[in-house]
Structures are given as C-alpha cells and as structure tokens.
Design an enzyme around this catalytic site. Structure first.
Site, mmCIF file in Angstrom:
data_model
loop_
_atom_site.group_PDB
_atom_site.id
_atom_site.type_symbol
_atom_site.label_atom_id
_atom_site.label_comp_id
_atom_site.label_asym_id
_atom_site.label_seq_id
_atom_site.Cartn_x
_atom_site.Cartn_y
_atom_site.Cartn_z
ATOM 1 N N ILE A 211 44.543 48.804 64.768
ATOM 2 C CA ILE A 211 43.976 48.659 63.434
ATOM 3 C C ILE A 211 44.668 47.495 62.748
ATOM 4 O O ILE A 211 45.879 47.353 62.822
ATOM 5 C CB ILE A 211 44.177 49.943 62.613
ATOM 6 C CG1 ILE A 211 43.295 51.073 63.176
ATOM 7 C CG2 ILE A 211 43.839 49.730 61.148
ATOM 8 C CD1 ILE A 211 43.518 52.410 62.514
ATOM 9 N N GLY A 212 43.895 46.645 62.091
ATOM 10 C CA GLY A 212 44.503 45.541 61.374
ATOM 11 C C GLY A 212 43.679 44.283 61.478
ATOM 12 O O GLY A 212 42.581 44.265 62.042
ATOM 13 N N ALA A 213 44.226 43.209 60.935
ATOM 14 C CA ALA A 213 43.484 41.963 60.817
ATOM 15 C C ALA A 213 43.127 41.354 62.168
ATOM 16 O O ALA A 213 41.987 40.920 62.389
ATOM 17 C CB ALA A 213 44.295 40.961 59.991
ATOM 18 N N GLU A 233 43.680 54.140 71.829
ATOM 19 C CA GLU A 233 44.430 55.184 71.139
ATOM 20 C C GLU A 233 43.999 55.319 69.693
ATOM 21 O O GLU A 233 44.131 56.378 69.094
ATOM 22 C CB GLU A 233 45.930 54.914 71.220
ATOM 23 C CG GLU A 233 46.402 53.709 70.437
ATOM 24 C CD GLU A 233 47.896 53.467 70.605
ATOM 25 O OE1 GLU A 233 48.556 53.246 69.587
ATOM 26 O OE2 GLU A 233 48.379 53.488 71.744
ATOM 27 N N ILE A 308 56.072 41.819 66.364
ATOM 28 C CA ILE A 308 56.820 41.292 65.223
ATOM 29 C C ILE A 308 57.371 39.913 65.567
ATOM 30 O O ILE A 308 57.297 38.981 64.771
ATOM 31 C CB ILE A 308 57.949 42.264 64.829
ATOM 32 C CG1 ILE A 308 57.334 43.543 64.241
ATOM 33 C CG2 ILE A 308 58.908 41.622 63.825
ATOM 34 C CD1 ILE A 308 58.334 44.638 63.958
#
Length: 424
Positions: A211-213, A233, A308
């Site tokens: 999930i995310g940009a 998942e 990260i």
C-alpha cells in the site's frame, strides 16, 4: 442471534486478567471500542502482554501511565506505537510475517485473549474478520478467550475469516467507520518509478504489491497489460480499476484461478464495498498467503516492495532508520524469495532515489544499526525514477556501478568516490 446477548465494552473486557496476553486485531480492523475499554482498566490490571502488528487508530495502552499494566510487543510497527518502541515503553519482535501465525499456533507467543472486530452475523450466525485475516485468524484459533466488536460497517469477506458467533466469549455491538486511506497525489518521481517497473511486468504475471504511492504508481501504468493476477499480503484501491477493466482477471494463476488472494487490505469505503460478500476476493491466513512454497508456484510472480535505504551492494534496510525502528520485516522477504524462485518471476525493490530532504536513499553503506531486511544475495531488481538496476549474478563492483547509475545525479560523485575507495 437471540441466544447470544451483547455486552457493553466494559463488561466484555472484564474477562481480561492480570498476567494474561492479549492480541489486537490487525490494521484497519483494530477494535477501538474494546481497546479503549481495556485501557481504561489500566489502573487495576498488571503485566498484561499485548501482541500486535500494525494497527490503525489509537494505541492508548502505550502511554507512560500504563507501563505497569501493559507490556506491548509489536511484530510490526505503525505510527501509533513507533514513539513508544523507540522510547523504550514498548518492544519490537523482528519476524517474517509468514511466521507470525506459526508463533501463535506453536505457543512461542501465547495468546490468552483475542480482541477482534467482525462483520455483523449472517442468518446462520457467522461473522467475518473482514478486511484483516492475516495473522489474526491464528490468534483467534489459539486464544482461550475471544472478545469481538461486531460492526455492521465491516465488510463480510470470503476465505479463512468466518467465525460463528458462538465462538465469542463476549461481544459488543458497535457501529463505527472503518479507517480509510486518503488518496495520494503521485509525484513526478513516483510516476517515473511506476513506468519503469510496469515496463518489466509481463502479461500473465501474478502481482504482490503493498500500500502506498509507489505500488499505486505501478498499478496506474498497467492499463494495457493482459491477464494479470493478484496474490498479495495486502492491497488497496489501486487494484480496483484493473479489476473493473479485466486487466486483472486471475485466470492464469495456478493457485486460486479467477480469485484475488490477500491477507488484509486498507483503503477507501469504495474498496470495502467492492470486497463485501464478493466471492472473487478471498482473504486467507497469512501463513499460507506468504508461504514461499506457495508463492514460487505462481507464474511470473512479480513482487514489488520498498526500502528505507539500500547500499551499493544491494543490502536493503526496510525496518529502521539506523537503530530507530520504523516499521518491521513484514512479508518482504517472503515474497522476494518466492518471486525469485517462481518461473519467470521478478522480485523488485522500488524506491525514490532521495528523501524529501534530498538525502540519498542509495548509500555507500547502511546507517550504523540499520536492519538488513533483505540481503544482497536475495535482491534482483532495484528501481528508482532513474531506471532499473538488475543486480542478479553481478559482483559487488558491478552492483555498485549499476546502483550509481540509478541514483540521483546530485549524489553520484560522492557515491562514485565511495565505490572507488571500497572496490578500487
């Protein structure tokens, strides 16, 4: 239903005793009414261990005033417990997501009480774990006591999450909105990353995305693809246009053909309405979903994960910023390894080349104390807005050269100097 009477939240959590361990339902399914009622008992409870993964909403049991009452142990760290983890008021358990259910089922992490949120019972008395089956089903299976928050706004999903109301030791009826993700406006760099990654995804591939940009950016570029499948998942709204257009039809999957498979989801009300009582979406136990032996059998399995930071040799830090825990191991390694063993599979790490402050995310070496979630031996493709580096089968020196080519131009000179000093 008449044989089973609801209680107040205060009455329901009264069966939690000092010294017991409590599991809190994952992500957007965290039962806030029960969480708040349990925390309100913090003055009388002692040494209650709380196990959780990422949860949305508040986590008041992490407050300093409840340190003697609750010992919080997170298997994945969200924003609501991050400060407590790094301040020492809570603890972090590094773990592959696929192994969390096994930890519960084997008793490595004993669960006395499961606090869950479920859909309203159907005419046969069956409720659903809704948007979050993941490791929560395992916790319910082994818990000595199950306390449920029954919420008519929780979608009823098909799969492993069906529970009969007779299985609950106590339940409350509480209608409240399920947490939603706000839409994200994609940046130019995120759009470029999406284009690069979409360019190496083949027709007929099975996708795992988070999930995310960046996952949304990739999905937005797949409109001309054909016969894609989903075994992931987690997922969000980005899959909806592709499901509605038929680009994702799951027909070439060797496991669960015709069905979108996931462990949990988080998105908009539109997503929740789409999955409600939809047999074409199956929410399954994460011990199965994230099993490398299952993933590797899916054709052209394409796994898209983020980081990260990543060093010039391909070591991926995805759970911490130096020694400060930021998130967790999650399922990255489960899917990176599974995709690499899939016929035609592609494990992909995708990330912007720099942070919001223009610090490079491709670094000579990881920060001191940083966690290596994915080793350099497991990494194949790395994508930034400047292209894709294929590190598979490359030497450390060759990897450094490829990584510098996809780094931000402002940082290439410094990276080249570091690579020269290291590799000559």
């Amino acid at each position: 239903m008449n044989a089973y009477k609801p209680k107040s939240a205060e009455e329901a959590v009264s069966i939690i005793n000092s010294g017991e361990s409590v599991f809190i339902h994952t992500a957007g399914a965290a039962p806030q009414a029960l969480v708040k009622a349990m925390t309100a008992r913090g003055g009388e409870l002692r040494d209650v261990t709380i196990y959780q993964l990422h949860t949305e909403g508040e986590a008041p049991y992490c407050d300093e005033q409840y340190r003697d009452a609750f010992n919080v142990k997170a298997l994945f760290v969200g924003s609501n417990v991050r400060a407590a983890i790094n301040d020492g008021r809570a603890e972090f358990i590094p773990s592959f997501l696929s192994e969390v259910p096994l930890m519960f089922r084997s008793g490595v992490l004993p669960v006395d009480v499961a606090l869950i949120q479920v859909s309203a019972p159907d005419k046969h008395g069956y409720c659903s774990l809704g948007i979050s089956v993941d490791a929560s089903k395992a916790a319910v299976d082994v818990a000595k006591k199950v306390i449920a928050q029954v919420n008519p706004k929780m979608p009823r999903t098909h799969g492993d999450g069906l529970l009969h109301i007779s299985e609950f030791d106590a339940f409350v009826e509480c209608e409240e909105d399920i947490p939603e993700l706000k839409p994200h406006l994609l940046s130019d760099s995120e759009k470029l990353i999406g284009q690069h990654v979409a360019g190496i995804i083949e027709d007929g591939a099975t996708l795992q995305m988070g999930i995310g940009a960046i996952p949304d950016a990739v999905l937005s570029c797949l409109g001309n693809h054909k016969d894609l499948g989903v075994h992931t998942e987690m997922f969000s709204d980005g899959v909806l246009p592709l499901l509605e257009s038929g680009v994702i039809n799951n027909k070439l999957k060797t496991r669960h053909p015709g069905v979108t498979v996931s462990g949990f989801m988080l998105g908009s009300r539109k997503l929740y309405d789409f999955v409600d009582d939809n047999p074409a979406v199956r929410m399954l136990d994460i011990q199965y979903v994230n099993d490398t032996a299952v993933i590797r059998k899916l054709p052209k399995m394409t796994s898209i994960n983020s980081a990260i930071e990543i060093d010039l040799t391909g070591q991926v830090c995805a759970d911490s910023i130096g020694t400060r825990i930021y998130s967790g191991v999650g399922g990255q390694m489960d899917f990176i390894r599974g995709a690499s063993l899939s016929p035609g599979g592609k494990p992909i790490i995708a990330l912007p080349s720099v942070t919001a402050r223009n610090d490079t995310k491709i670094v000579p070496t990881l920060k001191s104390g940083a966690g290596v979630v994915t080793t350099r031996a497991h990494v194949h493709y790395v994508a930034t807005e400047y292209g894709i580096a294929d590190l598979y089968g490359k030497t450390l020196k060759e990897r450094a050269k490829l990584m510098i080519e996809i780094s931000h131009p402002d940082h290439r000179d410094a990276l080249e100097k570091a690579a020269f000093e290291r590799f000559r």
